[in-house]
Scaffold this active site. Sequence first.
Site, PDB file in Angstrom:
ATOM      1  N   TYR A 144       1.059  -1.231  -0.486  1.00  0.00           N
ATOM      2  CA  TYR A 144       0.504  -0.227   0.033  1.00  0.00           C
ATOM      3  C   TYR A 144       1.052   1.640   0.232  1.00  0.00           C
ATOM      4  O   TYR A 144       1.510   1.132   0.850  1.00  0.00           O
ATOM      5  CB  TYR A 144      -0.935   0.028   1.273  1.00  0.00           C
ATOM      6  CG  TYR A 144      -1.530   1.372   1.840  1.00  0.00           C
ATOM      7  CD1 TYR A 144      -2.828   1.311   0.570  1.00  0.00           C
ATOM      8  CD2 TYR A 144      -1.744   2.515   2.161  1.00  0.00           C
ATOM      9  CE1 TYR A 144      -3.862   2.522   0.692  1.00  0.00           C
ATOM     10  CE2 TYR A 144      -1.803   3.696   2.617  1.00  0.00           C
ATOM     11  CZ  TYR A 144      -3.929   3.245   1.235  1.00  0.00           C
ATOM     12  OH  TYR A 144      -4.426   4.872   1.915  1.00  0.00           O
ATOM     13  N   ASP A 241       9.096   2.496  -0.225  1.00  0.00           N
ATOM     14  CA  ASP A 241       7.684   3.159   0.481  1.00  0.00           C
ATOM     15  C   ASP A 241       8.422   2.974   2.313  1.00  0.00           C
ATOM     16  O   ASP A 241       7.964   1.624   2.774  1.00  0.00           O
ATOM     17  CB  ASP A 241       6.897   2.632   0.224  1.00  0.00           C
ATOM     18  CG  ASP A 241       6.181   3.157   1.150  1.00  0.00           C
ATOM     19  OD1 ASP A 241       6.165   4.304   2.316  1.00  0.00           O
ATOM     20  OD2 ASP A 241       4.746   3.418   0.626  1.00  0.00           O
ATOM     21  N   LYS A 269       4.959   8.459   9.506  1.00  0.00           N
ATOM     22  CA  LYS A 269       4.165   7.608  10.288  1.00  0.00           C
ATOM     23  C   LYS A 269       5.242   7.479  11.704  1.00  0.00           C
ATOM     24  O   LYS A 269       5.606   8.718  12.683  1.00  0.00           O
ATOM     25  CB  LYS A 269       4.330   5.872  10.456  1.00  0.00           C
ATOM     26  CG  LYS A 269       2.678   6.297   9.554  1.00  0.00           C
ATOM     27  CD  LYS A 269       2.490   4.358   9.704  1.00  0.00           C
ATOM     28  CE  LYS A 269       1.685   3.986   8.976  1.00  0.00           C
ATOM     29  NZ  LYS A 269       0.719   5.203   8.769  1.00  0.00           N
TER      30      LYS A 269
END
Length: 451
Positions: A144, A241, A269
Site C-alpha cells: 500500500y 516506501d 508515521k
Amino acid sequence: MQQPAPSTSLPERARRVIPGGVNSGQRNVPGLTDLVISRAQGASFWDSDGRQYTDYHAAFGPPLLGHNDPDVAGAVAEAGRKLDLCGVGVTEGEIELAETLVELIPSMERVLLTSTGSEATFHALRVARAVTGRRLVVKFQGCYHGWHDSVSLNVISAPERVGGKDPISTGILPEVLDATLVLRFNDPDGVRAAFAEHGADIAAVIVEPVPHNVGCLLPEQEFLQTLRDECTAHGSVLVFDEVITGIRHGLAGWQGVSGVVPDLTTMGKAIANGYPVGALGGRADLMDQFSSRPGAPVFFAGTYNGHPAVVAAALATLRKLRAEPVHEHVFRLGERVRAELPGVLAPLGVPAVVTGYGSVFVTYFMDELPRTYEDLLANDTGMFVGYRRRMVDQGIFELPLNLKRSHLSYAHTDADVDRLLEATERAVREQLAAGDAVADLSGASTMGGAR
C-alpha cells in the site's frame, strides 16, 4: 444550525455529521462502531466510557515512543509559544530536520517535507515520470502506498482479484490503472520478466521493503537486490516506501537493514511519533527537479509542509531515539512476543504462525510462514478477526481487521507482554469454543492501508 439533542450519544452525533462517523476508512471497525476515544497516554488509550485498552494497533504504527510522549509534547508546546505557520521562507527547525534525515538515511541527499506519506509517494512517482519521460509504474500485490490513483490497487485482494487490476476505490480512470504494473512480491524472476518486456517504459518501481499493510511479509535479499539491479540497468527510479519501516525498524530504515539503497525514499508515521509529517528524500539530481528550487519543472507545494509543530515533534522524536535505548527495548519485547506466542497457541491445536520484525508482530492462522500475498490467502480470516474482537473485551486492542499488524512501543512493558500472551490464549480458546466462524469483516476486496 441544528443542535444535537441532549440525550444523543457521541457516536450518533458523529454519524449525523461525519460520513460513517469517522474520518478515515479503516477507523470504522465492524462491531466497534460506537468507539469514541477520549484520552491516550503511554501504551494505552481510553474510550468515552472510561474503559482502558492496552494499544497494539497504535494508529497503524506512528507512536513508537508511546502515546503522548512527554518529551515530544513538550517540544511541540515550546514551538507553539514562539512560532506558528508563516508559509514563506524556511525555519531553523526545517533545516535541522532535513540535515538529520540526510545524516540518518543512506539514500537521502536532499529532503522535502510533506504532511502525509501518501503525498510523499505521490511526489516520488511524479518526479520519476518527469525525469524519465516514461509512463509505467511497478507496484507489488499486498503493498500500500497511499490514496492516490496510480497506486490505489491490489492491496488486500480477494483470491479471484489477484493477478488482475483490483482498485481499492471507484472513481479511478482506467487509463491510470493501466499505467501501473502489479507484480508478485518476493518474485525476482517476475521482476526480471517485467523489465525484459516493459523496461524501456518503466519510470519507477515502488515497494514497501516489508509489506506491513498485509501484516508482515519479510523480503528476500535476492528480491530487493533484483529491484536495484533492474532499475539501474534500465534507468528506472527505485522508490522505497519506508513510511512504516523507516525509523520504526531502525534509524537508517530498511535500507540500513538490507544494504539495498533506493533512489528515493518516502517516510512518515514513526518519524514524529504520531504528528502529521511525511518526508521524501533521495538523490540530489532527482530532488532538485522539484519547484521548491526556483526554475525546476516538477511542481511541489503544500500549505502545511514543514509546519513548526510537526517539525518540533519529529526533531524531539529523533533526538530521543538516538539518546535512549528505544529500539533495544521494543526489539526485545517484539522478540518475546514472537518467541512465546507459538508456545501459547500450540496446545490449542489451531494452525498458527507468528512473524514480524523488531517491534512489529502478527499471528496468522495458517500452517507455514508466508512469502507472498498469495500465501496469505490461506489465513483463517474468521479466527484472525474473531480472536481480536474477543481481545478487545479484555482491554487488549489489536485491530480486528484481516491481516493487520500489531506494534510495540517504548511505553510497553514486560507486564504488558505477559498480559498479551494470557489474553491471546483466552481469546483463541473462546473463539474455538464458539464453533461459529466470524464473518469476514475485513472488506478484503477493497481494503487498503493507512497514511
